[in-house]
Write a protein that holds these residues in place. Sequence first.
Motif, PDB file in Angstrom:
ATOM      1  N   THR A 167     -15.672 -15.254   3.472  1.00  0.00           N
ATOM      2  CA  THR A 167     -14.561 -16.185   3.705  1.00  0.00           C
ATOM      3  C   THR A 167     -13.268 -15.414   3.905  1.00  0.00           C
ATOM      4  OG1 THR A 167     -14.061 -16.438   1.331  1.00  0.00           O
ATOM      5  CG2 THR A 167     -15.663 -17.978   2.294  1.00  0.00           C
ATOM      6  N   HIS A 168     -13.085 -14.348   3.101  1.00  0.00           N
ATOM      7  CA  HIS A 168     -11.883 -13.505   3.210  1.00  0.00           C
ATOM      8  C   HIS A 168     -12.118 -12.248   2.389  1.00  0.00           C
ATOM      9  CE1 HIS A 168     -11.157 -15.698  -0.526  1.00  0.00           C
ATOM     10  NE2 HIS A 168     -10.110 -14.935  -0.813  1.00  0.00           N
ATOM     11  N   ALA A 169     -11.114 -11.366   2.368  1.00  0.00           N
ATOM     12  CA  ALA A 169     -11.337 -10.032   1.819  1.00  0.00           C
ATOM     13  C   ALA A 169     -10.492  -9.732   0.587  1.00  0.00           C
ATOM     14  CB  ALA A 169     -11.098  -8.971   2.898  1.00  0.00           C
ATOM     15  N   HIS A 170     -10.216 -10.737  -0.239  1.00  0.00           N
ATOM     16  CA  HIS A 170      -9.596 -10.479  -1.531  1.00  0.00           C
ATOM     17  C   HIS A 170     -10.614  -9.824  -2.464  1.00  0.00           C
ATOM     18  CE1 HIS A 170      -5.896 -13.380  -1.321  1.00  0.00           C
ATOM     19  NE2 HIS A 170      -5.648 -12.195  -0.788  1.00  0.00           N
ATOM     20  N   PRO A 171     -10.152  -9.135  -3.520  1.00  0.00           N
ATOM     21  CA  PRO A 171     -11.069  -8.341  -4.351  1.00  0.00           C
ATOM     22  C   PRO A 171     -12.240  -9.101  -4.937  1.00  0.00           C
ATOM     23  CG  PRO A 171      -8.807  -7.752  -4.850  1.00  0.00           C
ATOM     24  CD  PRO A 171      -8.734  -8.919  -3.914  1.00  0.00           C
ATOM     25  N   ASP A 172     -12.024 -10.337  -5.400  1.00  0.00           N
ATOM     26  CA  ASP A 172     -13.118 -11.077  -6.032  1.00  0.00           C
ATOM     27  C   ASP A 172     -14.102 -11.639  -5.019  1.00  0.00           C
ATOM     28  OD1 ASP A 172     -10.830 -12.611  -5.353  1.00  0.00           O
ATOM     29  OD2 ASP A 172     -11.461 -14.274  -6.622  1.00  0.00           O
ATOM     30  N   HIS A 173     -13.859 -11.364  -3.741  1.00  0.00           N
ATOM     31  CA  HIS A 173     -14.762 -11.835  -2.691  1.00  0.00           C
ATOM     32  C   HIS A 173     -15.450 -10.701  -1.937  1.00  0.00           C
ATOM     33  CE1 HIS A 173     -13.405 -16.121  -2.804  1.00  0.00           C
ATOM     34  NE2 HIS A 173     -12.404 -15.515  -3.438  1.00  0.00           N
ATOM     35  N   ILE A 174     -14.864  -9.490  -1.966  1.00  0.00           N
ATOM     36  CA  ILE A 174     -15.460  -8.399  -1.174  1.00  0.00           C
ATOM     37  C   ILE A 174     -15.720  -7.130  -1.974  1.00  0.00           C
ATOM     38  CG2 ILE A 174     -13.294  -7.376  -0.368  1.00  0.00           C
ATOM     39  CD1 ILE A 174     -14.625  -7.017   2.394  1.00  0.00           C
ATOM     40  N   TRP A 175     -15.081  -6.942  -3.119  1.00  0.00           N
ATOM     41  CA  TRP A 175     -15.269  -5.678  -3.823  1.00  0.00           C
ATOM     42  C   TRP A 175     -16.694  -5.498  -4.324  1.00  0.00           C
ATOM     43  CZ3 TRP A 175     -10.582  -3.617  -7.096  1.00  0.00           C
ATOM     44  CH2 TRP A 175      -9.488  -3.446  -6.252  1.00  0.00           C
ATOM     45  N   THR A 217       2.905  -3.870   4.281  1.00  0.00           N
ATOM     46  CA  THR A 217       3.595  -5.140   4.502  1.00  0.00           C
ATOM     47  C   THR A 217       3.135  -6.249   3.581  1.00  0.00           C
ATOM     48  OG1 THR A 217       1.989  -5.734   6.234  1.00  0.00           O
ATOM     49  CG2 THR A 217       3.998  -4.593   6.932  1.00  0.00           C
ATOM     50  N   ILE A 218       2.037  -6.047   2.842  1.00  0.00           N
ATOM     51  CA  ILE A 218       1.458  -7.117   2.037  1.00  0.00           C
ATOM     52  C   ILE A 218       2.228  -7.356   0.745  1.00  0.00           C
ATOM     53  CG2 ILE A 218      -0.170  -5.674   0.744  1.00  0.00           C
ATOM     54  CD1 ILE A 218      -2.251  -7.876   1.097  1.00  0.00           C
ATOM     55  N   GLY A 219       3.047  -6.391   0.325  1.00  0.00           N
ATOM     56  CA  GLY A 219       3.802  -6.514  -0.911  1.00  0.00           C
ATOM     57  C   GLY A 219       3.160  -5.734  -2.042  1.00  0.00           C
ATOM     58  N   ASP A 220       3.986  -5.332  -3.009  1.00  0.00           N
ATOM     59  CA  ASP A 220       3.504  -4.486  -4.100  1.00  0.00           C
ATOM     60  C   ASP A 220       2.371  -5.132  -4.888  1.00  0.00           C
ATOM     61  OD1 ASP A 220       5.316  -2.550  -3.423  1.00  0.00           O
ATOM     62  OD2 ASP A 220       6.746  -3.030  -5.016  1.00  0.00           O
ATOM     63  N   ALA A 221       2.449  -6.442  -5.106  1.00  0.00           N
ATOM     64  CA  ALA A 221       1.460  -7.111  -5.957  1.00  0.00           C
ATOM     65  C   ALA A 221       0.058  -7.034  -5.382  1.00  0.00           C
ATOM     66  CB  ALA A 221       1.852  -8.577  -6.171  1.00  0.00           C
ATOM     67  N   ARG A 222      -0.037  -6.907  -4.046  1.00  0.00           N
ATOM     68  CA  ARG A 222      -1.347  -6.941  -3.412  1.00  0.00           C
ATOM     69  C   ARG A 222      -1.692  -5.651  -2.665  1.00  0.00           C
ATOM     70  NH1 ARG A 222       0.415 -12.480  -2.919  1.00  0.00           N
ATOM     71  NH2 ARG A 222      -1.165 -13.925  -3.740  1.00  0.00           N
ATOM     72  N   ALA A 223      -0.909  -4.608  -2.849  1.00  0.00           N
ATOM     73  CA  ALA A 223      -1.183  -3.358  -2.135  1.00  0.00           C
ATOM     74  C   ALA A 223      -2.564  -2.816  -2.475  1.00  0.00           C
ATOM     75  CB  ALA A 223      -0.113  -2.322  -2.459  1.00  0.00           C
ATOM     76  N   ALA A 224      -2.963  -2.909  -3.747  1.00  0.00           N
ATOM     77  CA  ALA A 224      -4.296  -2.440  -4.135  1.00  0.00           C
ATOM     78  C   ALA A 224      -5.390  -3.277  -3.491  1.00  0.00           C
ATOM     79  CB  ALA A 224      -4.440  -2.464  -5.660  1.00  0.00           C
ATOM     80  N   PHE A 225      -5.103  -4.551  -3.235  1.00  0.00           N
ATOM     81  CA  PHE A 225      -6.072  -5.403  -2.539  1.00  0.00           C
ATOM     82  C   PHE A 225      -6.365  -4.831  -1.159  1.00  0.00           C
ATOM     83  CE2 PHE A 225      -4.862  -9.713  -4.719  1.00  0.00           C
ATOM     84  CZ  PHE A 225      -4.983  -9.120  -5.966  1.00  0.00           C
ATOM     85  N   ALA A 226      -5.300  -4.416  -0.461  1.00  0.00           N
ATOM     86  CA  ALA A 226      -5.457  -3.900   0.893  1.00  0.00           C
ATOM     87  C   ALA A 226      -6.241  -2.594   0.904  1.00  0.00           C
ATOM     88  CB  ALA A 226      -4.085  -3.704   1.537  1.00  0.00           C
ATOM     89  N   VAL A 227      -5.932  -1.704  -0.026  1.00  0.00           N
ATOM     90  CA  VAL A 227      -6.646  -0.432  -0.104  1.00  0.00           C
ATOM     91  C   VAL A 227      -8.122  -0.668  -0.402  1.00  0.00           C
ATOM     92  CG1 VAL A 227      -6.855   1.738  -1.378  1.00  0.00           C
ATOM     93  CG2 VAL A 227      -4.589   0.850  -0.781  1.00  0.00           C
ATOM     94  N   GLY A 228      -8.394  -1.547  -1.378  1.00  0.00           N
ATOM     95  CA  GLY A 228      -9.782  -1.821  -1.755  1.00  0.00           C
ATOM     96  C   GLY A 228     -10.576  -2.498  -0.654  1.00  0.00           C
ATOM     97  N   ALA A 229      -9.939  -3.420   0.051  1.00  0.00           N
ATOM     98  CA  ALA A 229     -10.628  -4.088   1.157  1.00  0.00           C
ATOM     99  C   ALA A 229     -10.981  -3.098   2.259  1.00  0.00           C
ATOM    100  CB  ALA A 229      -9.762  -5.210   1.711  1.00  0.00           C
ATOM    101  N   LYS A 230     -10.022  -2.262   2.632  1.00  0.00           N
ATOM    102  CA  LYS A 230     -10.256  -1.305   3.722  1.00  0.00           C
ATOM    103  C   LYS A 230     -11.398  -0.352   3.361  1.00  0.00           C
ATOM    104  CE  LYS A 230      -9.131   0.766   7.653  1.00  0.00           C
ATOM    105  NZ  LYS A 230      -7.834   1.459   7.788  1.00  0.00           N
ATOM    106  N   ARG A 231     -11.431   0.097   2.115  1.00  0.00           N
ATOM    107  CA  ARG A 231     -12.482   1.048   1.714  1.00  0.00           C
ATOM    108  C   ARG A 231     -13.867   0.412   1.834  1.00  0.00           C
ATOM    109  NH1 ARG A 231     -14.900   3.088  -3.099  1.00  0.00           N
ATOM    110  NH2 ARG A 231     -13.736   1.717  -4.493  1.00  0.00           N
ATOM    111  N   ARG A 232     -13.979  -0.835   1.492  1.00  0.00           N
ATOM    112  CA  ARG A 232     -15.284  -1.503   1.578  1.00  0.00           C
ATOM    113  C   ARG A 232     -15.639  -1.852   3.013  1.00  0.00           C
ATOM    114  NH1 ARG A 232     -12.973  -1.455  -3.028  1.00  0.00           N
ATOM    115  NH2 ARG A 232     -14.230  -1.441  -4.943  1.00  0.00           N
ATOM    116  N   MET A 233     -14.655  -2.205   3.798  1.00  0.00           N
ATOM    117  CA  MET A 233     -14.916  -2.500   5.196  1.00  0.00           C
ATOM    118  C   MET A 233     -15.346  -1.249   5.955  1.00  0.00           C
ATOM    119  SD  MET A 233     -11.725  -5.142   5.531  1.00  0.00           S
ATOM    120  CE  MET A 233     -11.711  -5.319   7.295  1.00  0.00           C
ATOM    121  N   GLU A 234     -14.812  -0.099   5.569  1.00  0.00           N
ATOM    122  CA  GLU A 234     -15.243   1.144   6.201  1.00  0.00           C
ATOM    123  C   GLU A 234     -16.722   1.398   5.966  1.00  0.00           C
ATOM    124  OE1 GLU A 234     -11.014   3.637   6.013  1.00  0.00           O
ATOM    125  OE2 GLU A 234     -12.523   3.881   4.419  1.00  0.00           O
TER     126      GLU A 234
END
Length: 303
Positions: A127-135, A169-186
Motif C-alpha cells: 500500500t505504501h512504504a512507511h516502516p510498519d508496512h515495508i521494513w 524534503t520529508i522532514g526530520d521526523a520521517r528522515a529515517a523512514f526514507a532511509v529505511g524504505a530506500k534500503r529495502r527497495m534496493e
Amino acid sequence: MSLTRRRFVQGTAALPLAAAIPSFSKAELSLGSATLTTVSDGSLVLPGSFIFEPMPKDELAPILTEFDLSEERLTPECNLALFRDGTNTVLFDVGSGPDFMPSAGTIVDSLEALDLAPEDITHVIFTHAHPDHIWGLLDEFDDPLFVEARYMMGRGEWDYWWNPETVNTIGDARAAFAVGAKRRMEAIEDAVELFDAGDEVLPGIAAVSTPGHTPGHMAFEVRQGSEAVLIAGDAIGNHHVAFRKPGWESGADQDAPKAAETRKMLFDRLVSEDMALIGFHLPQGGIGRVDTNGDGYRFVEQG
C-alpha cells in the motif's frame, strides 16, 4: 508546532511497550471462492501527539472519552491482509520486521499459526512504504524474507521513496523512514513490478489511488463476482477520529489536507456501495464495515 524527529523518538522511548505477548489472532471473511484473512504483525506504541497534535483539543476531548483513549499513548494494531484464491497467496504489506519497534514484527509467527511460511507467499503488494508496512521485507540478516514472492508497488509510491531528494524534503521526523524504505527497495529493485491507479494488479485485485498519508498510497478493491472488499492500508488510519471527524487533519499523514479528502471519498464509497473494509490499524483484526454516525461515521467490527 511541528513534530520533529527528536520529539518523536523521545516521546516513543518514554512510553511503555504494548502487551508483552503478541496476539496472532485473525479475522477472516469469504469472498466468493477466495478468503481474506488478517494476520497480526503486533502493534505500535505511539505518542498521542503523532496523530492528535493538529486537532482542536476542545472537540477532541469527548472523542477520546468515547473511545477510552489516552492523549499520551496509542497502541494501534497492525493487521496485514492475506488473500488466498487457491492459486495465489497474496500478502498486502509485510509489517515492521525486527528493526522498528519491539511490540511489532510478528508476521512470521502469525503466518506459522496458519501453517504458512514466508516462502509460501506468491505475491507481496504494498500500500505504501512507511516502516510498519515495508521494513519487514528483510529478515534479521538483511536478506529478503519472502523469497518466492513477486513484489508489486504503485509507481508513484516507488518513485517518491526512490528519489534521493526525499530524505532531504520529508522532514526530520520521517528522515529515517526514507532511509529505511530506500534500503529495502534496493533489495527488490530487480524483482519489483510497478503499477498505476486503476490497474488490475492480479485477477480480481484493482489498485485505487488514495494519496495523502504518503504521496503514492494505494488501496485495493478485491472483487469476486458481486462481492467486494476494500483494503485501505493507512488511508483510513484509525477507528476513532478518522471516522468521527474524517475532515480533520492528522499528524500521521504526510499531506494532511489531501489525506482528509481521500478519507471522505472512501467513506462515501464504502457506505454507498455497502463494501467491507480492511484497515491496517483498525481494531479486532481490522475487518468490518462503515456506518453513518451523525455527521461522521463509525466502524462496525465484523461480528
